[in-house]
Design an enzyme around this catalytic site. Sequence first.
Site, PDB file in Angstrom:
ATOM      1  N   HIS A 194       0.806  -1.215   0.000  1.00 29.73           N
ATOM      2  CA  HIS A 194       0.000   0.000   0.000  1.00 29.73           C
ATOM      3  C   HIS A 194       0.845   1.274   0.000  1.00 29.73           C
ATOM      4  O   HIS A 194       0.374   2.322  -0.454  1.00 29.73           O
ATOM      5  CB  HIS A 194      -0.940   0.014   1.213  1.00 29.73           C
ATOM      6  CG  HIS A 194      -2.171  -0.801   1.034  1.00 29.73           C
ATOM      7  ND1 HIS A 194      -2.204  -2.165   1.203  1.00 29.73           N
ATOM      8  CD2 HIS A 194      -3.445  -0.439   0.687  1.00 29.73           C
ATOM      9  CE1 HIS A 194      -3.423  -2.613   0.978  1.00 29.73           C
ATOM     10  NE2 HIS A 194      -4.195  -1.595   0.647  1.00 29.73           N
ATOM     11  N   GLY A 195       2.050   1.214   0.519  1.00 30.23           N
ATOM     12  CA  GLY A 195       2.851   2.429   0.533  1.00 30.23           C
ATOM     13  C   GLY A 195       4.247   2.195   1.053  1.00 30.23           C
ATOM     14  O   GLY A 195       4.483   1.309   1.876  1.00 30.23           O
TER      15      GLY A 195
END
Length: 539
Positions: free
Chosen positions: A389-390
Amino acid sequence: MIFTNVEFWIFFGVVLAVFSLIHPHRTARNAFLFLVSLFFYFKTGGFFFVLLIFSTLVDYAIGFGIHGSERKGVRLFFLVLSIVVNLLLLGYFKYTYFFVEVAQDYFDPSATYYNHFNSVVNDITGSNLTVDKLVPPVGISFFTFQTISYAVDVYKRKIEPVRNILDFGFYVSFFPQLVAGPIVRASEFIPQIYQPFRLTQREMGIAMWWILKGLVKKLFIADYIAVNFVDRVFADPGAYTGFENVMGLYGYSLQVYCDFAGYTDIAIGVALLMGFRLPINFNSPYKARSVGEFWKRWHISLSTWLKDYLYIPLGGSRSASFLTYVFFAILPILVLLLFGWEIWLEVLITFVLLASTLIFLSIRFPKVRKELFTSANLMITMTLGGFWHGASWLFIIWGALNGIGLVAYKLWRKISPWEGRKEWFWQIWTIFLTFNFITFTRIWFRGQSQEDVLEWFNQVWYEFRWDLIPEILSSYQWVFMVMYIGFVLHWFPSKWKEELRTLWLDSHMAVKLAVSVVAIFVIYQTISSDLQAFIYFQF
């Protein structure tokens, strides 16, 4: 170019008009949709569209390499090549800056980041893109996962390789789901590109229903509470009371659902108008009664992708794999990077004691060994899912917390005397616990830095300000009203929602069009600032 912009609907109207003329000719149809998808990505992600073309060409060729050999070793080589190339592409353009920051913090303060891609684009086009910052290409996590799934499905003989490069490019780049999913499996979508167009009147009504639902979720709920409350609180947690911080977190839990589910609802509807069926990506996730059930309802295409292409290859619930052992071998290093090298001795002692205990239990109790392997594979899957996600320690922590939640529930349900109870009050209690746990973990998902997370906890613990709650409720009455409406709609019984959809589908087309026009007019009247980009564009 985002779904809530008028420009997108003008673009889609033109695409649909041309599509209606050429859809009987499959080759022309697929080529046209491939080209307009490239144009869509160029307008959305700029010159990063060359990465999309590169990924398409590489996996198109690799598909033939896998399929063309009967030797398992050769086929496995091409599969690994696809995985390595796609992960290197993803890693360089999404995680390089993160690793440079780690190097600066722990190894070499003089380490610097240089964006070679932007530098080349500047030289070719004369533009002035920044070269000392990393802005990940929009949707790179989605289209790289799609091309990996294609290679895996060809390797497993689930599908034949796509013969026409334009057909394959269409599969990779189909614009409704290109930049934020849902992640489409090759074995599910590729057969559709060879089928003739079909769309019944009822399916057209369903498509309109999806699009309207998505616009309501995104514009009426997600954007409104974000602009008027949630973004303000998370921009400076210390400037708000603990109560406002708590309500901001609950608001974000609703916002991120309505934002992402709204996008995929619109994507499903837009694709269906062209005769293509995309998978459902959300199933009322906040109705989940456990963390395990939540991840079967939330971002379903990613959850199932991680299960099929990561968790099961790791060994799943059966055993540990080589990668499982590798992950736990580097776990102490990850802990030291997160908390600092000053505690290296404590970490080493803890790891040795933990490893010795686990080895003893695994040898002495075979059933315990299986549980340990399952828990380890779940933790690895969720932690890597968080990192997907990041590029941030916060996302890693968020993923690990969800992994802990899955493991804890898995162990608890084996001994819980209340597991499986059907009483309504017990159902509400388990939903309440699950929702609050998931919302709690989003402190790390939404926070910009560890300092922001600590500031949030500080405000909640020391500055809750019970005395100001009535004034806060009055000041943000419309925001809290929209939040209340959003949660009530989400927790509506599924049967009621199905009846409402049936009523819509059974109505005359003139009624559908009239309701759509009025609904869209009202929705766009609620916009109080510039249109907000979809949250998952950054992933």
